[in-house]
Design a protein around this motif. Sequence first.
Motif, PDB file in Angstrom:
ATOM      1  N   UNK A   1      14.946   5.359  13.399  1.00 17.01           N
ATOM      2  CA  UNK A   1      13.518   5.602  13.617  1.00 17.01           C
ATOM      3  C   UNK A   1      13.175   5.695  15.095  1.00 17.01           C
ATOM      4  N   UNK A   2      14.075   5.261  15.969  1.00 17.00           N
ATOM      5  CA  UNK A   2      13.795   5.182  17.401  1.00 17.00           C
ATOM      6  C   UNK A   2      14.529   6.296  18.140  1.00 17.00           C
ATOM      7  N   UNK A   3      13.864   6.844  19.150  1.00 16.56           N
ATOM      8  CA  UNK A   3      14.512   7.829  20.023  1.00 16.56           C
ATOM      9  C   UNK A   3      15.295   7.097  21.101  1.00 16.56           C
ATOM     10  N   UNK A   4      16.514   7.541  21.338  1.00 23.29           N
ATOM     11  CA  UNK A   4      17.331   6.899  22.356  1.00 23.29           C
ATOM     12  C   UNK A   4      17.011   7.387  23.757  1.00 23.29           C
ATOM     13  N   UNK A   5      16.288   8.489  23.872  1.00 30.61           N
ATOM     14  CA  UNK A   5      15.969   9.046  25.183  1.00 30.61           C
ATOM     15  C   UNK A   5      14.649   9.790  25.074  1.00 30.61           C
TER      16      UNK A   5
END
Length: 874
Positions: free
Chosen positions: A361-365
Amino acid sequence: MPVSDAAATTPRPEHPRPDFQRDEWRNCNGAWEFAFDADDRGVAEGWQRPGASFPDRIVVPFPWESLAAWGEAAAAGDARFFSARGYIEPVPEPPVPVLRGAWHDARGRAARQRIGWYRRTFTVPAEWMQGDRRVYLVVGAADSETTVFCNGMRVGSHEGGYTPFAAELTAALRPAGEENVLVLRVRDTSDPDSPLGKQHWWYEQTSGIWQTVHIEARPEGHLSHLRVVPDVAGKRVRVHVGVCPVAGNFEVRVTARSPQGELFAASTVCPGCERRTIELPLGPHPALWSPDEPNLYDLTVEVAAPAAGPRATDVVHSYFGLREIGTGRLPGTDVPCVTCNGVPLYVRAALHQSFHPAGVYAYTDDRIIADDLRAARDAGLNAVRVHIKVDDPRLYWWADRLGVCILYDLPGTARQTAEARRRWEATLRAAIERDANHPSIVAWVLFNETWGLGEAAAYRQDADTQAWVEAMVELTKRLDPTRLVEDNSPCNGDHVATDLNTWHFYINDPERARRHIAHAVESARPGSSWNFVPGRAQAEQPLLNSEYGGIAAGDGDRDVSWCLRWLTAELRRHERVTGYVYTELHDVEWEHNGLLRYDRLPKEFPYDLRDVLGADVLVVDGPPVHRVRPGAALPLPLAVSVFSGRPDGQGTLRWSVEGTDEAGRHVHGERGTWPASWQAWRVIPVPGLRIPVPAAAGLYQVRLALHDAAGQRVCGTYADVWAEDAERPASGLPGDLAASGFAAVRRRGEDYVVGEGSGTMAFTVQGGSDDLALEAAAGVFEPRQTDGERTPTTVEVAVGGRVVARRRLPDAPADARGVLSYCAGIPGAYGYLLRVPLPAAAPGERLSVELRAAEGGLALFGPRAGRYPIRGPR
């Protein structure tokens, strides 16, 4: 355990909310000590105390089911998108390609880790602890119940997996410069009474912290509420402010800077714990925000405490866009439409699930967020429907800057209870409070496909739940009267109260899709009960398709380029359809219908996506393939759909014909021009167009491009034409074709045979020909457009036992170029044209031919499959 170099850096270092940013802040992302608490014994054993020791290390802000959480983001990809550490029970690796089925079901049943403890130390600058300064911990999102401890003291808690919260640390802090211990206990309830979105059962789950954590300094009386309401007609904005948590008369000053650098300022006195409104005029010629011109004003809000005189004690940096979203009519018609600043807005969107293989669910960048939205713009789209998720606030920040409109789906619960309603409403209120200042958001979508509202048939008769949904629509309009509100984005025809009459369909049959869309267009009229629950009817809402596609979620790893063209053209034929949402922007795990792969690598589209999804398009009316006799004049029904705001005009339609005949020769047909006109915001037919088809039987493309009076290209398209000789019908592959040595051999009718692994295909041909023409590819029975694996092959061609040619064949492709395969019910498979010289032979002599394939296998296509209508060897 050691933390990798990648994990030791600070991920997502940027401020998480550029629309509400103070200067005194510190990012707390990165490596934290961590422990799972499978038996829920941490509180009793005192894990919250400073002396506790946690055995693991985790990277914040990534959910513990993600690879990024454990420093393994680089290993993520289309077929690796979760970490087994999030499970108590072993979970097998998914198959390749990833398909929904037994593996997916097993993963869904596996026991998971539900409680995680996070620990880290921090120090506070001395200036943050002077005077009336207060120090707060701010968590962007943690799924789903969080308790915060500082130096062993419980300082706050939060319920809800999607929304931000702050906990004041001041009373628990040690003196400036000394080390403090911060501990967070996060429990993922996976409660059906909580908003869940698609991170339950559909795709990988999200547990724990998944948005940025930071600490910041605020004065005792600080800005707690900021809402900027645009007033286009009044050439101003209304800035609603609130100061908390103490009493007193605070001066609040706002200063806006236009894109051209002009300054505008105003102020008011705001009593503590109350709210006030500041009128801020923006001059005689304010810059408006729209998808084509995403103009933004910088905004600074200063709060001066009563004892501070004019000196600001709290400064918040923000921004806004001046725009008005509404509904109206297409010029000169009675057709309802969505408007932006009073001008029709044709919504061209993709469904955006907003998952990522490394971070779930989270963007790494931060760049990935921007690249996703840029990919939508590059494809010709002006919007995305962020699907049942309160997303990272920087996604909306990027959308504001890039001119991408947002249809904002709220995550739903799994059932209807009083507790589910309470939690859902709390999420709605928090989402609007956080995100209402983003000009890119044009509509709030409260529910999706009746999920969480009960079984579809029951909901149609459930007056109580319908009344609650209508009350939530009314609440949303009170909280934010500046946007459209959709009660439910439906596939069950069950609107109750909505500003948009939306519907979903997934159909991969051209004629059935044509009838379905036409029925929707004819039914969506004032007073019609179509698409509404019993007792409700349409008023003047615009008709908008909010999900469509030919490849549905569980259809497997298949080509999308074919159905995308003709489905979108069917929607664009009808002026009454004011927009669409294609499913989807990128693949997700086992769902393979995106414009991009899950790892964001591009897919193969044999056309410019902007010619299909852009604001101005040419629409060919009719089947995906026009079947005619060779030498015929093809009447080609064509229309110009112009929704960019381009003024009415006249231009020239340039057309040409080319393709391949039955001998495998390239044929250049005729070319010419034809007059065409268009009107802004209309679909205008091009009458009388007839295209001469070459006299030779074959497969051809009619390529069309519209140019304006200055010769500039406006848009283009093509039509596939299959010219068949009815008196001399083509037959299939050689009747004596035999395959041997392959691991598996499969046939589809007389025109498609595949051998997987190494092996030989042998047949005989009539001597006396100059060469042998074949269509061949590597041996994958159903080639996958999205597959990341490479399956080239090498083929030796032997005639009469002597090797006469060796060819390297690239991957077996499948896309809209496989016209004949689609006509035969084979999803897009095609090959490459091979020409092999044949030796001289006596009259009537038959020559033996062997195709010896290496480990990549071999596929052969007859004249009614693939890309080329080659009659083949006889």
